[in-house]
Design an enzyme around this catalytic site. Structure first.
Site, mmCIF file in Angstrom:
data_model
loop_
_atom_site.group_PDB
_atom_site.id
_atom_site.type_symbol
_atom_site.label_atom_id
_atom_site.label_comp_id
_atom_site.label_asym_id
_atom_site.label_seq_id
_atom_site.Cartn_x
_atom_site.Cartn_y
_atom_site.Cartn_z
ATOM 1 N N CYS B 56 1.035 -1.181 0.075
ATOM 2 C CA CYS B 56 0.038 0.127 -0.202
ATOM 3 C C CYS B 56 0.940 1.244 0.116
ATOM 4 O O CYS B 56 0.516 2.283 -0.531
ATOM 5 C CB CYS B 56 -1.019 -0.121 1.045
ATOM 6 N N SER B 115 10.276 1.925 5.923
ATOM 7 C CA SER B 115 8.837 1.740 5.884
ATOM 8 C C SER B 115 8.332 3.041 6.707
ATOM 9 O O SER B 115 9.095 3.709 7.425
ATOM 10 C CB SER B 115 8.670 0.520 6.889
ATOM 11 N N PRO B 121 7.007 -5.380 11.114
ATOM 12 C CA PRO B 121 7.602 -6.566 10.709
ATOM 13 C C PRO B 121 7.006 -7.092 9.214
ATOM 14 O O PRO B 121 7.499 -8.030 8.638
ATOM 15 C CB PRO B 121 7.043 -7.514 11.878
ATOM 16 N N GLY B 195 -18.046 0.396 25.484
ATOM 17 C CA GLY B 195 -18.187 1.299 24.463
ATOM 18 C C GLY B 195 -17.609 0.607 23.186
ATOM 19 O O GLY B 195 -17.607 -0.672 23.171
ATOM 20 N N GLU B 198 -12.608 2.338 16.853
ATOM 21 C CA GLU B 198 -11.766 1.861 15.772
ATOM 22 C C GLU B 198 -10.383 1.319 16.764
ATOM 23 O O GLU B 198 -10.077 0.255 16.657
ATOM 24 C CB GLU B 198 -11.093 2.612 14.726
#
Lengths: 276, 440
Positions: B56, B115, B121, B195, B198
């Site tokens: 991505c 990265s 990893p 609750g 994300e």
């Protein structure tokens, strides 16, 4: 043999220090193995002494120091086998090294003049109480580690010490483990002492300062174990108690001999043994 | 002169630093598209060796060519064709690296030094998958095979010899790391999610991966709680039961939209008595906060809010950056070693030709001598061939060593040229004797 043990302890300590300084866990492994080898050498030394004097080598300062080094390393190995954590490696290597190093300055006992049942009991009494003290010492160091780690988590300080120390649960369980074994050894050691007192002096209790303080230590650890089992003393409180407990152990073990009159020192160092 | 042409390793691609997400998503290649692109490369015989990689955050091509500029153009054409995107849309985002820079780049990518989240990893697994794809397509040969094996080794060394992957750099992972520092083993611990949200759900997912004993979910809308609990194979409890449940759960992750605290400090002393002082770990991800910060003062209770976790992440990120400096040294060392090996490849054709020439000469003379003495039949014997081999090996031992070890300050190319001239390796004319031997 004791010089070899000292060398191994020093080498082990060096590896642990390198591992900490270089932040490389690779060096912990040789440190651990050298410490175990040092422990084995100390054990062999005690065995050879036993063969040479024909008795349990539990008399005199030299043997006391060696037994203490042996028992501290013994609890380190026991903790490793139980929790699979190389806990306190550097501290144990340094402490055992110091004890064996000090032992080298004292004379070796060559011969025990009197070999009756009371001497055998005395030797067992010494062995068990030393193992108890070693367990309480280990529990005290673990307690200190617990307090440091707990403070790190509470205050959200995640530095190098936080990363190196194991989890609170492992620290607490290993502290409990040491105190339980220490209490067992102390109970057996005191029991033997009481029986021996009856044999030698005709009374179960002489009620000299050493005995009074020893029973105080016993009650303190009994209370600590009860507190832990009833869950009132967990975590920080239990760690503080383990440290205070060992403080009292040190006083009852060394301080009493310095500040108060007691028959213990005389009995061990008296005419029962002949030095080389 | 047929000295082997200089085969250059070239990397061309774009990543999160050079291309916006709109371009990255347009060019992102699926596994099938990578296979298709590699097929096109093979069909067009564009390069000897090629490798394509897409995540991505990056799309990269690695190839071996004696003309890097041409190669890059071909890669652009193939990408434009496969993704059906005009070349002009993405060319400006692409970088081109050659030689040691290209090798270092590949090692850095595999070691997760390039990265977006330093030291993550997953990247190594992605590179390995792409390499597998290239080998099964037959587009990775001697040089790229060696290059990627060395890249995997570099990544392994970076992971084991530095602490680059040792510190959590996401809020959810930081929470798990803390839970492990409190409880050690999480397999007997129960988790309560209060609750939804994300970040909180991600933290619960990580806890589930760490084999927690059970997950409970409390939501103001019970049905929503049921759905979430189903996702984590857990159970739902009513929102009103949250405080009483603190008696038997160990980790609480809270992320509600409540304007006030839902768990107060004054409740906790009673709760701790009931749970026999067993430790409790609160992770408060909600803003405004759900949990009274005073409960952190109670013994055996540990509370971290979102800012605390963010601080942990920042400290850990700094630690990773420090470790990255060590990792760069490993990458540099391995890149230099790899290029040393690649350089040594240039002498292979010369050694092969030299050996062939000497072998032919020796065989030719033996053949002639045997023919003169009517011993032609013996020429076919094993012993004679072994003798020829031994003579060649002994004769060429020193010249080959001389070629293989020119020393770091000497130029391999000039030595290859010297040996080729000395033995006249570029003369195509064959010895008359050799021709006769072949005819017979």
């Amino acid at each position: 043999m004791i010089s070899v043990a000292l060398f191994l302890y020093i080498l082990s300590f060096c590896f642990y220090v390198i591992s900490q300084v270089q932040n490389n866990p690779f060096y912990r492994r040789p440190g651990f193995f050298l410490l175990v080898l040092g422990f084995m050498c100390t054990g062999i030394n005690l065995f050879l002494d036993a063969v040479s004097i024909g008795h349990i080598p539990a008399f005199g300062i030299r043997n006391s120091l060696v037994i203490f080094a042996f028992s501290v390393s013994f609890f380190f190995v026991l903790l490793y086998l139980r929790f699979k954590v190389d806990l306190l490696g550097g501290a144990v290597a340094a402490f055992s090294g110091l004890l064996t190093g000090l032992a080298l300055f004292f004379d070796k006992i060559q011969y025990i003049g009197q070999k009756d049942f009371s001497i055998f009991m005395t030797a067992l009494h010494v062995f068990f109480t030393f193992f108890a003290n070693a367990a309480f010492f280990t529990a005290c160091v673990i307690g200190l580690f617990y307090l440091v780690q707990e403070k790190n988590i509470k205050l959200k300080k995640h530095g190098i010490i936080f990363r190196r120390l194991p989890s609170l649960e492992i620290l607490e369980s290993s502290g409990n483990f040491c105190i339980a074994w220490g209490f067992f050894f102390l109970t057996v050691g005191l029991g033997i002492g009481v029986v021996m007192s009856k044999q030698v002096f005709g009374h179960f209790l002489m009620l000299d300062a050493k005995e009074v303080w020893s029973f105080l230590v016993w009650f303190l650890y009994a209370a600590l174990i009860h507190g832990r089992l009833s869950s009132r003393w967990r975590g920080r409180k239990a760690a503080v108690m383990a440290i205070i407990g060992f403080g009292i152990v040190v006083f009852s073990f060394i301080g009493i001999n310095i500040f108060m009159d007691t028959s213990h020192g005389e009995y061990f160092m008296g005419n029962l043994i002949i030095r080389g | 002169m047929s000295v082997m042409n200089q085969q250059e390793i070239v990397v061309t691609g774009m990543n999160h630093k050079t291309a916006p997400v709109e371009i990255r998503e347009k060019l992102s290649l699926s596994q099938d598209e990578i296979k298709k692109a590699l097929g096109l490369i093979k069909e067009k015989k564009a390069f000897n060796e090629a490798f394509l990689f897409s995540t991505c955050n990056r799309v990269e091509a690695v190839f071996v060519s004696d003309c890097p500029e041409e190669g890059v153009k071909k890669i652009f054409e193939i990408l434009a064709l496969v993704k059906n995107v005009p070349m002009s849309d993405f060319i400006s985002c692409f970088y081109k690296l050659t030689g040691i820079d290209a090798v270092k780049h590949i090692f850095r990518v595999a070691s997760s030094l390039d990265s977006m989240i330093l030291g993550e990893p997953q990247i190594l697994g992605q590179v390995k998958t792409a390499y597998k794809c290239a080998t099964s397509a037959g587009s990775s040969k001697v040089i790229l095979n060696r290059l990627f094996h060395r890249a995997f080794q570099a990544a392994k060394r970076v992971r084991t010899e530095t602490g680059i992957g040792g510190h959590a750099v996401s809020i959810s992972y930081a929470a798990i790391e803390l839970a492990k520092k409190i409880f050690g083993n999480l397999s007997t611990k129960k988790v309560l999610l209060v609750g939804a949200g994300e970040m909180a759900e991600l933290a619960v997912e990580h806890l589930v991966q760490n084999n927690v004993a059970h997950v409970f979910v409390a939501n103001r809308t019970f049905e929503k709680g049921l759905d979430l609990a189903k996702r984590f194979s857990g159970s739902a409890i009513r929102f009103e039961e949250v405080v009483s449940s603190l008696e038997w759960v160990d980790i609480i992750i809270s992320s509600t939209g409540a304007p006030d605290y839902i768990i107060n400090g004054k409740d906790m002393r009673q709760v701790m008595k009931k749970r026999k002082n067993r430790p409790l770990f609160f992770i408060d991800i909600a803003v405004p906060r759900d949990i009274d910060p005073d409960i952190n003062k109670v013994d055996n209770i540990y509370l971290y809010d979102v800012d605390d976790l963010q601080d942990v992440v920042e400290v850990n990120m700094e630690e990773r950056k420090k470790e990255a400096a060590l990792a760069e040294e490993i990458v540099d060392e391995m890149a230099v070693k790899f290029l040393g090996w690649k350089k040594s490849l240039q002498i292979v054709p010369t050694i092969v030709e030299l050996r062939k020439k000497v072998q032919d000469a020796v065989e030719c003379e033996i053949f002639r001598t045997m023919k003169d003495n009517n011993l032609e039949k013996s020429f076919q014997s094993e012993a004679v061939y072994r003798m020829v081999d031994s003579i060649c090996s002994r004769l060429l031992h020193d010249p080959i060593n001389f070629l293989k070890n020119p020393g770091s300050h000497r130029d391999v190319q000039s030595y290859i040229l010297l040996v080729r001239n000395l033995f006249n390796l570029d003369d195509k004319g064959k010895d008359e004797c050799v021709v006769k031997k072949i005819e017979n």
